[in-house]
Design an enzyme around this catalytic site. Structure first.
Site, short mmCIF file in Angstrom:
data_model
loop_
_atom_site.label_atom_id
_atom_site.label_comp_id
_atom_site.label_asym_id
_atom_site.label_seq_id
_atom_site.Cartn_x
_atom_site.Cartn_y
_atom_site.Cartn_z
N SER A 1 0.85 -1.18 0.00
CA SER A 1 0.00 0.00 0.00
C SER A 1 0.88 1.23 0.00
O SER A 1 2.09 1.13 0.15
CB SER A 1 -0.91 0.02 1.24
OG SER A 1 -1.62 -1.19 1.37
N HIS B 1 1.24 15.82 -1.96
CA HIS B 1 1.91 16.82 -2.78
C HIS B 1 1.24 18.17 -2.54
O HIS B 1 0.02 18.24 -2.39
CB HIS B 1 1.81 16.47 -4.27
CG HIS B 1 2.28 15.11 -4.61
ND1 HIS B 1 3.62 14.80 -4.77
CD2 HIS B 1 1.61 13.96 -4.80
CE1 HIS B 1 3.74 13.51 -5.05
NE2 HIS B 1 2.53 12.98 -5.08
N CYS C 1 -4.31 -2.04 0.95
CA CYS C 1 -4.80 -3.38 0.72
C CYS C 1 -5.16 -3.98 2.07
O CYS C 1 -4.55 -3.67 3.09
CB CYS C 1 -3.75 -4.25 0.04
SG CYS C 1 -3.40 -3.80 -1.67
#
Length: 255
Positions: free
Chosen positions: A108, A113, A136
């Protein structure tokens, strides 16, 4: 690289991949060159690599993920990067200029950003943050939404949620969804939701959801440098420009 002795054991792993993309905008008015320079400097200091890394660490804690290691770097003249390696503990519960930050769980990842924009000719600046959480297993990344709302100032938010892949039940049958989602709004504090105009897209059969949120009440004092009268006529006109900018971004209209 990990050697054979360093591998993390996975047991009873759920193969569903759940992805949340949290995209937020905060707007500000900076009309002179000095005001714009200070705006970018303040954003760079407020959301340095250390600050973003702290936010990612807390998201990992909320999602029951163990942080394994951290690497972060600030750059000159501005910008930063951070990488956080984590191990998915796998027992989550279900409930209703450029800065780059990344974090990885076992199979995962978690990344962020930031994108400051100060080039609008009318002086309407925006600070955008993208946070992507892909997990996951039994973890539902929607659980971290309230914390992300509280970590940033948000005038507008777009949240996408997608579930992909399949796992199998005890009888070997394919399972494409292991929890119920009616709307992303159900996973956000109702007190937060009431502050926004919200629009939903729900493609239940495809396991795709989107919620777009635009703040309904704007406090003029939040949009101008200190020492300015936010009620002055030219500033009230600028605030209307901010509203138009928000509506344009919300609907994807050109400038």
């Amino acid at each position: 690289m990990f050697g054979p002795r360093d591998r993390i054991a996975l047991e009873g792993f759920n193969n569903l991949t759940k992805v949340v993309s949290f995209n937020l905008y905060d707007f500000y008015v900076a009309r002179s060159e000095d005001e714009r320079r200070r705006y970018v400097q303040d954003i760079d200091e407020q959301f340095s690599a250390r600050r973003i890394t702290d936010i990612l660490r807390e998201i990992a804690r909320i999602l029951d993920a163990e942080v394994l290691s951290v690497s972060a770097q600030d750059y000159e003249p501005q910008g930063a990067s951070s990488l956080v390696l984590m191990s998915d503990l796998g027992h989550g519960t279900v409930g209703p200029n450029h800065t780059s930050v990344g974090a990885h769980l076992t199979k995962s990842h978690l990344c962020a950003h930031t994108y400051p924009d100060w080039t609008d000719p009318k002086g309407i600046c925006s600070f955008r943050v993208d946070i992507d959480i892909a997990t996951c297993g039994t973890i539902v990344p929607l659980r971290a939404l309230d914390y992300m709302f509280h970590s940033f100032e948000n005038d507008m938010v777009i949240i996408d949620y997608v579930v992909r892949g399949f796992t199998r039940d005890a009888q070997g049958r394919r399972v494409y969804m292991d929890h119920t989602v009616r709307s992303i709004q159900d996973f956000i504090d109702p007190a937060i939701v009431r502050e926004y105009h919200c629009e939903d897209i729900a493609l239940q059969a495809q396991n795709i959801w989107q919620t777009k949120m635009m703040r309904t009440q704007l406090n003029p004092a939040d949009f101008f440098p200190s020492g300015q009268d936010p009620t002055a006529p030219d500033n009230l006109a600028a605030l209307e420009d901010v509203r138009r900018e928000m509506v344009g971004v919300f609907h994807g209209w050109p400038s």
